[in-house]
Design an enzyme around this catalytic site. Structure first.
Site, mmCIF file in Angstrom:
data_model
loop_
_atom_site.group_PDB
_atom_site.id
_atom_site.type_symbol
_atom_site.label_atom_id
_atom_site.label_comp_id
_atom_site.label_asym_id
_atom_site.label_seq_id
_atom_site.Cartn_x
_atom_site.Cartn_y
_atom_site.Cartn_z
ATOM 1 N N CYS A 16 1.336 4.239 -8.574
ATOM 2 C CA CYS A 16 2.610 3.611 -8.937
ATOM 3 C C CYS A 16 2.350 2.121 -9.157
ATOM 4 O O CYS A 16 1.264 1.608 -8.881
ATOM 5 C CB CYS A 16 3.613 3.790 -7.800
ATOM 6 S SG CYS A 16 3.053 2.975 -6.297
ATOM 7 N N HIS A 76 2.638 -1.453 2.282
ATOM 8 C CA HIS A 76 3.762 -1.097 3.152
ATOM 9 C C HIS A 76 4.316 -2.270 3.933
ATOM 10 O O HIS A 76 5.300 -2.132 4.646
ATOM 11 C CB HIS A 76 3.308 -0.043 4.176
ATOM 12 C CG HIS A 76 2.909 1.229 3.549
ATOM 13 N ND1 HIS A 76 1.677 1.817 3.746
ATOM 14 C CD2 HIS A 76 3.564 2.030 2.701
ATOM 15 C CE1 HIS A 76 1.613 2.926 3.047
ATOM 16 N NE2 HIS A 76 2.730 3.071 2.395
ATOM 17 N N CYS A 99 4.475 -4.335 -1.506
ATOM 18 C CA CYS A 99 5.164 -3.926 -2.740
ATOM 19 C C CYS A 99 6.534 -4.616 -2.808
ATOM 20 O O CYS A 99 7.258 -4.661 -1.807
ATOM 21 C CB CYS A 99 5.345 -2.410 -2.750
ATOM 22 S SG CYS A 99 6.330 -1.882 -4.164
ATOM 23 N N GLU A 129 5.356 1.271 7.275
ATOM 24 C CA GLU A 129 6.477 0.619 6.561
ATOM 25 C C GLU A 129 7.713 0.560 7.462
ATOM 26 O O GLU A 129 8.409 -0.464 7.521
ATOM 27 C CB GLU A 129 6.806 1.390 5.277
ATOM 28 C CG GLU A 129 7.971 0.747 4.521
ATOM 29 C CD GLU A 129 8.470 1.588 3.352
ATOM 30 O OE1 GLU A 129 7.692 2.364 2.785
ATOM 31 O OE2 GLU A 129 9.657 1.446 3.010
ATOM 32 N N CYS A 192 12.530 3.903 -3.604
ATOM 33 C CA CYS A 192 12.027 3.239 -4.817
ATOM 34 C C CYS A 192 12.042 4.196 -6.006
ATOM 35 O O CYS A 192 11.918 5.409 -5.855
ATOM 36 C CB CYS A 192 10.661 2.617 -4.568
ATOM 37 S SG CYS A 192 9.316 3.499 -5.277
ATOM 38 N N SER A 220 -0.551 10.084 3.571
ATOM 39 C CA SER A 220 0.387 9.436 2.643
ATOM 40 C C SER A 220 1.756 10.090 2.723
ATOM 41 O O SER A 220 1.911 11.277 2.433
ATOM 42 C CB SER A 220 -0.176 9.541 1.218
ATOM 43 O OG SER A 220 0.870 9.457 0.272
ATOM 44 N N ASN A 222 4.424 9.621 0.858
ATOM 45 C CA ASN A 222 5.033 10.056 -0.406
ATOM 46 C C ASN A 222 4.361 11.321 -0.932
ATOM 47 O O ASN A 222 4.998 12.169 -1.537
ATOM 48 C CB ASN A 222 5.078 8.909 -1.433
ATOM 49 C CG ASN A 222 3.763 8.669 -2.132
ATOM 50 O OD1 ASN A 222 3.432 9.365 -3.074
ATOM 51 N ND2 ASN A 222 2.999 7.683 -1.669
HETATM 52 S S1 SF4 Z 1 7.607 1.283 -2.777
HETATM 53 FE FE1 SF4 Z 1 7.357 2.572 -4.584
HETATM 54 S S2 SF4 Z 1 6.320 1.277 -6.130
HETATM 55 FE FE2 SF4 Z 1 6.094 0.333 -4.104
HETATM 56 S S3 SF4 Z 1 4.124 1.052 -3.298
HETATM 57 FE FE3 SF4 Z 1 5.703 2.403 -2.488
HETATM 58 S S4 SF4 Z 1 5.834 4.091 -3.954
HETATM 59 FE FE4 SF4 Z 1 4.751 2.416 -4.973
#
Ligand code: SF4
Length: 288
Positions: A16, A76, A99, A129, A192, A220, A222
């Site tokens: 990303c 994060h 980010c 995060e 996001c 991870s 995500n």
């Molecule tokens: S917040 Fe979204 S754009 Fe930012 S590092 Fe995480 S997944 Fe990637």
């Protein structure tokens, strides 16, 4: 020839914007400085982190042993205490690879910390995060991970609800709905866009294929959520690299979908794609 057979790669699979930016910052810093550190892994992908280590990045468990050099802060983000401490330390320079979407969530929590509200963070308690977000709340944050925890939540007063950037809208909305029944809530949806796009594309593809491979770090968040989304639609395996693939998975299937987390490099996605195509050919499946 049936064009529907073969390997399909999900839209938006892989790096990303935030991860690409962080990797670029590390590479640039390596060209300019002799001692480059990250506090913990810069992103949640062991293979990419190893590649950067081989180029000279040192991963720290804590900053106490470092007397000089440059620390690149991870995507994060880091806790408010650590950020303040690093700002005071003039011997160590800091490159902030947090980010911008994570930074936005941190700023919202920081602003809310001076208001009469309980800040509910929807996310995983032990994720870096979320730990960092909580630190910006100056003691006013409560982390709620799932609808069950929302039902058990017994706070008082008004709530401000903020999300970990990589949560699914389904989990976030389910928690909001439960809390709304009992409390006055203000919603800050900080999921996001990159995460949403990946999740939507993966779900769409998973509905059309026989089997999904989700590629990315087991650490991870995500990627793990992508796997959960795909599992709800079809048979799904979460792998980090090509080495985890078992040929037998594909024996009875002809349309294989691939997606990858936001911190998975293109080289790994390509190697998995190559391997799956070889396996399908071995099983005598005609496609492309
Ligand atoms: S917040 Fe979204 S754009 Fe930012 S590092 Fe995480 S997944 Fe990637």
């Amino acid at each position: 020839m049936n064009k529907n057979l073969g390997v399909k790669i999900s839209d938006n699979a892989g790096f990303c914007f935030g991860v690409k930016r962080a990797i670029d910052l590390v590479e640039k810093t390596l060209n300019e400085q002799s001692k480059v550190y990250t506090l913990g892994p810069i992103i949640h992908n062991p293979q990419e982190v190893k590649r950067l280590e081989e180029k000279g990045v040192k991963i720290l468990k804590d900053i106490d042993r470092v007397k000089s050099g440059c620390i690149v802060l991870r995507t994060h983000g880091v806790s408010l205490e650590l950020r303040n401490r690093l700002e005071k330390d003039k011997a160590i320079s800091v490159i902030d690879a947090t980010c911008p979407f994570v930074k936005k969530a941190q700023d919202i929590v920081k602003n809310l910390s001076s208001q009469e509200t309980t800040i509910v963070i929807v996310g995983e308690k032990s994720h870096p995060e979320v730990e960092a977000l909580v630190s910006y709340g100056e003691g006013k944050c409560v982390v709620v991970g799932n609808p069950k925890e929302a039902v058990e939540f017994n706070g008082v007063g008004d709530l401000s609800i903020v999300s970990q950037t990589t949560q699914t809208p389904q989990n976030f909305n389910a928690i909001v709905e439960i809390l709304k029944d009992e409390f006055k809530v203000t919603i800050y949806n900080t999921i996001c866009k990159a995460t949403l796009e990946r999740q939507e594309a993966a779900e769409k593809l998973a509905k059309k294929v026989d089997l999904m491979l989700v590629i990315g770090g087991k650490n991870s968040g995500n990627t793990t959520r992508l796997a959960e989304i795909c599992k709800a639609q079809t048979e799904t395996y979460h792998i980090e690299t090509v080495d985890e693939i078992d040929n037998k998975w594909f024996k009875n299937f002809e349309i294989i979908g691939l997606t990858a987390g936001a911190s998975t490099p293109d080289s790994i996605i390509k190697s998995v794609e190559r391997r799956v195509r070889e396996i399908l050919e071995c099983y005598g499946k005609r496609y492309f």
